[in-house]
Design an enzyme around this catalytic site. Structure first.
Site, PDB file in Angstrom:
ATOM      1  N   ASP A  65     -27.440  34.477  30.408  1.00 52.83           N
ATOM      2  CA  ASP A  65     -25.854  33.868  30.085  1.00 52.83           C
ATOM      3  C   ASP A  65     -25.599  33.068  29.933  1.00 52.83           C
ATOM      4  O   ASP A  65     -24.385  32.159  29.763  1.00 52.83           O
ATOM      5  CB  ASP A  65     -25.254  34.549  31.769  1.00 52.83           C
ATOM      6  CG  ASP A  65     -26.374  34.009  32.781  1.00 52.83           C
ATOM      7  OD1 ASP A  65     -27.293  33.118  32.527  1.00 52.83           O
ATOM      8  OD2 ASP A  65     -24.382  34.102  34.046  1.00 52.83           O
ATOM      9  N   HIS A 288     -37.705  15.061   9.891  1.00 51.66           N
ATOM     10  CA  HIS A 288     -36.477  15.313  10.449  1.00 51.66           C
ATOM     11  C   HIS A 288     -37.362  15.317  11.880  1.00 51.66           C
ATOM     12  O   HIS A 288     -37.064  16.837  12.699  1.00 51.66           O
ATOM     13  CB  HIS A 288     -35.672  16.764  10.328  1.00 51.66           C
ATOM     14  CG  HIS A 288     -34.543  16.035   8.907  1.00 51.66           C
ATOM     15  ND1 HIS A 288     -33.997  17.280   8.717  1.00 51.66           N
ATOM     16  CD2 HIS A 288     -34.003  15.088   8.595  1.00 51.66           C
ATOM     17  CE1 HIS A 288     -33.991  16.915   7.431  1.00 51.66           C
ATOM     18  NE2 HIS A 288     -33.451  15.758   7.481  1.00 51.66           N
ATOM     19  N   ASP A 306     -33.207   7.649  13.483  1.00 52.21           N
ATOM     20  CA  ASP A 306     -32.377   7.998  13.004  1.00 52.21           C
ATOM     21  C   ASP A 306     -31.383   9.610  13.507  1.00 52.21           C
ATOM     22  O   ASP A 306     -31.907  10.038  13.865  1.00 52.21           O
ATOM     23  CB  ASP A 306     -32.907   9.306  11.760  1.00 52.21           C
ATOM     24  CG  ASP A 306     -31.630   9.800  11.108  1.00 52.21           C
ATOM     25  OD1 ASP A 306     -30.493   9.657  11.071  1.00 52.21           O
ATOM     26  OD2 ASP A 306     -31.903  10.095   9.390  1.00 52.21           O
ATOM     27  N   ASP A 317     -24.260   8.650  10.776  1.00 54.13           N
ATOM     28  CA  ASP A 317     -25.897   9.180   9.611  1.00 54.13           C
ATOM     29  C   ASP A 317     -26.120   7.451  10.334  1.00 54.13           C
ATOM     30  O   ASP A 317     -26.504   7.169   8.698  1.00 54.13           O
ATOM     31  CB  ASP A 317     -25.384   9.890   8.571  1.00 54.13           C
ATOM     32  CG  ASP A 317     -26.919  10.178   8.499  1.00 54.13           C
ATOM     33  OD1 ASP A 317     -27.600  10.171   9.523  1.00 54.13           O
ATOM     34  OD2 ASP A 317     -27.308  10.936   7.361  1.00 54.13           O
ATOM     35  N   HIS A 398     -37.171  11.982  -0.202  1.00 53.94           N
ATOM     36  CA  HIS A 398     -36.082  12.629  -0.442  1.00 53.94           C
ATOM     37  C   HIS A 398     -34.851  12.191  -0.979  1.00 53.94           C
ATOM     38  O   HIS A 398     -35.183  11.344  -1.669  1.00 53.94           O
ATOM     39  CB  HIS A 398     -35.474  12.619   1.198  1.00 53.94           C
ATOM     40  CG  HIS A 398     -35.715  10.957   2.139  1.00 53.94           C
ATOM     41  ND1 HIS A 398     -34.788  10.422   2.024  1.00 53.94           N
ATOM     42  CD2 HIS A 398     -36.130  10.566   3.043  1.00 53.94           C
ATOM     43  CE1 HIS A 398     -35.183   9.379   2.320  1.00 53.94           C
ATOM     44  NE2 HIS A 398     -36.062   9.148   3.084  1.00 53.94           N
ATOM     45  N   HIS A 402     -25.535  10.846   0.652  1.00 55.51           N
ATOM     46  CA  HIS A 402     -24.981  12.423   0.951  1.00 55.51           C
ATOM     47  C   HIS A 402     -23.261  12.249   1.938  1.00 55.51           C
ATOM     48  O   HIS A 402     -23.250  10.668   2.619  1.00 55.51           O
ATOM     49  CB  HIS A 402     -25.935  13.691   2.165  1.00 55.51           C
ATOM     50  CG  HIS A 402     -26.212  13.370   3.234  1.00 55.51           C
ATOM     51  ND1 HIS A 402     -25.362  12.979   3.979  1.00 55.51           N
ATOM     52  CD2 HIS A 402     -27.132  12.366   3.802  1.00 55.51           C
ATOM     53  CE1 HIS A 402     -26.126  12.271   5.505  1.00 55.51           C
ATOM     54  NE2 HIS A 402     -27.462  12.256   5.106  1.00 55.51           N
ATOM     55  N   HIS A 409     -23.816  16.828   6.661  1.00 55.46           N
ATOM     56  CA  HIS A 409     -24.068  16.773   5.494  1.00 55.46           C
ATOM     57  C   HIS A 409     -22.686  17.391   5.204  1.00 55.46           C
ATOM     58  O   HIS A 409     -22.800  18.210   4.898  1.00 55.46           O
ATOM     59  CB  HIS A 409     -25.404  17.349   5.127  1.00 55.46           C
ATOM     60  CG  HIS A 409     -26.809  16.821   5.425  1.00 55.46           C
ATOM     61  ND1 HIS A 409     -28.594  17.337   5.357  1.00 55.46           N
ATOM     62  CD2 HIS A 409     -27.258  15.897   5.607  1.00 55.46           C
ATOM     63  CE1 HIS A 409     -29.197  16.669   5.586  1.00 55.46           C
ATOM     64  NE2 HIS A 409     -28.339  15.429   5.935  1.00 55.46           N
ATOM     65  N   GLU A 426     -29.671   5.556   1.341  1.00 51.76           N
ATOM     66  CA  GLU A 426     -30.874   5.847   3.229  1.00 51.76           C
ATOM     67  C   GLU A 426     -32.031   6.244   2.342  1.00 51.76           C
ATOM     68  O   GLU A 426     -32.997   7.076   2.412  1.00 51.76           O
ATOM     69  CB  GLU A 426     -30.752   7.326   4.027  1.00 51.76           C
ATOM     70  CG  GLU A 426     -29.924   8.840   3.582  1.00 51.76           C
ATOM     71  CD  GLU A 426     -30.106   9.426   4.086  1.00 51.76           C
ATOM     72  OE1 GLU A 426     -30.641  10.192   4.821  1.00 51.76           O
ATOM     73  OE2 GLU A 426     -29.206  10.800   4.001  1.00 51.76           O
ATOM     74  N   TYR A 430     -42.614   6.089   3.362  1.00 55.22           N
ATOM     75  CA  TYR A 430     -43.255   6.794   4.575  1.00 55.22           C
ATOM     76  C   TYR A 430     -44.716   7.408   4.158  1.00 55.22           C
ATOM     77  O   TYR A 430     -45.203   7.780   2.898  1.00 55.22           O
ATOM     78  CB  TYR A 430     -42.774   8.731   4.829  1.00 55.22           C
ATOM     79  CG  TYR A 430     -41.588   8.327   4.712  1.00 55.22           C
ATOM     80  CD1 TYR A 430     -40.394   8.419   6.108  1.00 55.22           C
ATOM     81  CD2 TYR A 430     -40.523   8.717   3.512  1.00 55.22           C
ATOM     82  CE1 TYR A 430     -39.191   8.104   6.510  1.00 55.22           C
ATOM     83  CE2 TYR A 430     -39.555   8.721   4.316  1.00 55.22           C
ATOM     84  CZ  TYR A 430     -38.456   8.223   5.146  1.00 55.22           C
ATOM     85  OH  TYR A 430     -37.054   8.347   5.393  1.00 55.22           O
ATOM     86  N   ARG A 447     -37.159   3.902   7.128  1.00 54.27           N
ATOM     87  CA  ARG A 447     -36.198   4.429   6.693  1.00 54.27           C
ATOM     88  C   ARG A 447     -34.717   3.595   7.022  1.00 54.27           C
ATOM     89  O   ARG A 447     -34.869   3.083   7.976  1.00 54.27           O
ATOM     90  CB  ARG A 447     -35.801   5.354   7.328  1.00 54.27           C
ATOM     91  CG  ARG A 447     -34.699   6.040   6.303  1.00 54.27           C
ATOM     92  CD  ARG A 447     -34.329   7.613   6.087  1.00 54.27           C
ATOM     93  NE  ARG A 447     -34.113   8.495   7.406  1.00 54.27           N
ATOM     94  CZ  ARG A 447     -35.486   9.533   8.174  1.00 54.27           C
ATOM     95  NH1 ARG A 447     -36.451   8.848   7.178  1.00 54.27           N
ATOM     96  NH2 ARG A 447     -35.017   9.783   9.390  1.00 54.27           N
ATOM     97  N   GLU A 449     -30.593   3.108   6.616  1.00 50.67           N
ATOM     98  CA  GLU A 449     -29.885   4.178   6.787  1.00 50.67           C
ATOM     99  C   GLU A 449     -28.479   3.569   7.178  1.00 50.67           C
ATOM    100  O   GLU A 449     -27.722   3.718   7.838  1.00 50.67           O
ATOM    101  CB  GLU A 449     -29.881   4.914   7.658  1.00 50.67           C
ATOM    102  CG  GLU A 449     -28.488   6.503   6.657  1.00 50.67           C
ATOM    103  CD  GLU A 449     -29.372   8.191   7.123  1.00 50.67           C
ATOM    104  OE1 GLU A 449     -29.564   8.004   7.581  1.00 50.67           O
ATOM    105  OE2 GLU A 449     -28.940   8.723   6.817  1.00 50.67           O
TER     106      GLU A 449
HETATM  107  N1  GLY Z   1     -30.666  12.737   9.701  1.00 46.35           N
HETATM  108  C1  GLY Z   1     -30.137  13.427   8.243  1.00 46.35           C
HETATM  109  C2  GLY Z   1     -30.350  12.764   7.410  1.00 46.35           C
HETATM  110  O1  GLY Z   1     -30.285  11.703   7.092  1.00 46.35           O
HETATM  111  O2  GLY Z   1     -29.633  13.155   6.516  1.00 46.35           O
HETATM  112 MN    MN Z   2     -28.205  10.896   5.777  1.00 49.77          MN
HETATM  113 MN    MN Z   3     -30.198  10.034   8.849  1.00 44.38          MN
END
Ligand code: GLY
Ligand code: MN
Ligand code: MN
Length: 493
Positions: A65, A288, A306, A317, A398, A402, A409, A426, A430, A447, A449
């Site tokens: 529930d 991720h 991140d 982000d 990647h 975005h 996103h 970003e 890696y 990374r 970003e």
């Molecule tokens: N946190 C996911 C991305 O950087 O797109």
């Molecule tokens: Mn991002």
């Molecule tokens: Mn991110």
């Protein structure tokens, strides 16, 4: 008779309690005028003699529930400000005349239920919806079936196609019923027919065009949205800066996640915009990675963080990568500075007219060239850069940019930068263990970003509270932290 009286008494008490249970809310959510204005903006984009239909997000059951925390569908929220499930919104291009009434939008919402409201808090109901949401015509979901609307008279019925994952709650007029009723009213073709692709121009039931319209609206932020986005990004960047000061070997990934999220809540950001990614050492190479399980972050490792605060629906982000012990090793610094240089290259061309592709290309050029000079890639030849197993750039696998907004996103056109867009830049490198390069580079994930508002002049860096340059990161990490004063007893004692 006695039973009946008891029942009446129960409902009277429950009603009174649900009345008292009106919850207090911050007063800086998007104003209802904003949502009204967005409906007007959508109407202006709709073709003649059309109706657009939007459904609220389904409630997701976690187990037994207990449901997952409810999150409204971003389009539905954008157009209504309504945060409750089980609702459908109809926006008409032209005024509809029914008897003496003239209107161009209707919403069907959940009806009151004293017992449910006792547990979950007050519902708007149809009267509340009319007053609060500023939508003239409001009904309860259970009225939709009987509501006399002839969808066949419209040249276009615009809606997002359905995912077949909405459960029947058995409550009259729930989302399951609303969708079933709508399908019936529009003679929704069965699955077999829907697999035949029909061009929107020839199709009265149009499941493609609405997304384009919503993209063009949501991709350009209004002043009201920018206020919330700025706040979400500021809180997230502040979280990064505070964690830089607090970071030391021996902490767990969950503890680091907790510090960020504590800061979000401290500044009234109610959620994380997406599951927080906190990966130390090789965990940082999983793009991720959200388990955040590592119990002891080791001296000499990098940690990739991140995370984004969601403030009143709008999400940031922001990613920072730190040397856990406060000082980058030689190899870590070389890779970090290369990612920094790649981000700077994209920032140098970040202005109206630049394409998303050009932003990516600017970062990839710096990264690929740099990795060749370091001997990590043999050459700039495709076969030396592309990992055949993934089809992606081996160490920068990647995208670079975005939109952010109601979604991390976010919906928006991904072609050319225009003033009012809010985007990320970003880049990352890696290098997992076992990569075909000198092992001294292994387990280095980086990374960086940041979040940018595109302006007429260029851009505004929204996440500047968190330092980006390696020297500035190290300098901040040497500062004392407020978290140092939090000491808790061990559970082992
Ligand atoms: N946190 C996911 C991305 O950087 O797109
Ligand atoms: Mn991002
Ligand atoms: Mn991110």
């Amino acid at each position: 008779m006695k039973r009946y009286r008891l029942l009446v008494l129960f409902f009277l008490i429950a009603n009174a309690i649900s009345g008292w249970a009106q919850t207090e809310k911050p007063d800086d959510f998007l104003p209802m005028d904003f949502h009204q204005d967005r409906r007007e903006a959508l109407r202006a984009k709709m073709p003649p003699n059309s109706v657009a239909v939007f459904f609220a997000n389904p409630v997701r059951n976690r187990s037994n529930d207990v449901d997952y925390h409810y999150h409204q569908d971003p389009n539905f929220y954008y157009l209504t400000g309504h945060t409750e499930p089980h609702a459908v919104l109809l926006i008409f291009k032209e005024k509809q005349q029914v008897n003496a009434e003239s209107f161009d939008e209707i919403i069907f919402v959940r009806g009151h239920d004293a017992l449910k409201e006792l547990y979950d808090g007050g519902r708007l109901g149809k009267e509340g919806a009319r007053k609060t949401l500023k939508i003239d015509v409001t009904f309860e979901g259970s009225d939709f079936k009987e509501y006399n609307i002839d969808f066949s008279k419209f040249d276009k019925v615009l809606f997002y196609d359905f995912h077949n994952d909405v459960r029947d709650t058995k409550e009259d007029g729930d989302l399951y019923d609303l969708i079933a009723t709508f399908k019936q009213k529009i003679n929704y073709p069965d699955e077999k027919e829907m697999t035949i692709e029909v061009e929107p121009a020839e199709n009265k039931l149009d499941t493609k065009s609405l997304d384009k319209m919503m993209k063009s609206l949501r991709g350009i932020k209004t002043e009201e949205e920018l206020e919330l986005l700025r706040k979400a990004v500021k809180i997230s960047a502040l979280g990064q800066a505070e964690v830089m000061k607090a970071m030391h070997p021996g902490m767990s990934e969950l503890e680091v996640q907790g510090m960020h999220e504590f800061i979000y809540k401290k500044y009234q950001a109610e959620h994380e915009g997406y599951p927080s990614i906190v990966g130390a050492g090789h965990n940082g190479c999983v793009l991720h990675y959200i388990e955040n399980y590592k119990p002891k972050i080791e001296d000499g490792e990098l940690i990739l963080m991140d995370l984004g605060a969601e403030y009143h629906g709008y999400t940031a982000d922001v990613t920072r990568t730190l040397p856990v012990n406060g000082k980058f090793t030689k190899e870590q610094k070389i890779i970090y500075d290369l990612v920094y240089e790649a981000q700077e290259a994209a920032m140098a061309i970040c202005k109206e007219g630049t394409t998303f592709k050009e932003l990516y290309a600017a970062t990839a050029r710096v990264i690929n060239q740099g990795l060749v000079e370091l001997g990590i890639y043999k050459s700039l030849q495709k076969e030396d850069i592309i990992n055949p197993a993934t089809g992606r750039n081996r160490y920068y696998p990647h995208g670079c940019t975005h939109h952010i907004g109601l979604d991390v996103h976010d919906l928006g056109e991904n072609d050319t930068l225009r003033a009012g867009m809010v985007i990320t830049i970003e880049p990352g490198i890696y290098i997992p263990e076992g990569s075909p390069c000198d092992p001294k580079w292994w387990n280095i994930p980086v990374r960086i970003e940041d979040d940018f508002l595109i302006t007429e002049e260029g851009y505004e860096l929204l996440s500047d509270l968190a330092p980006r340059r390696s020297e500035e990161v190290e300098a901040l990490m040497a500062q004392p932290s407020s978290f140092e004063n939090i000491t808790l007893p061990s559970l082992e004692e």
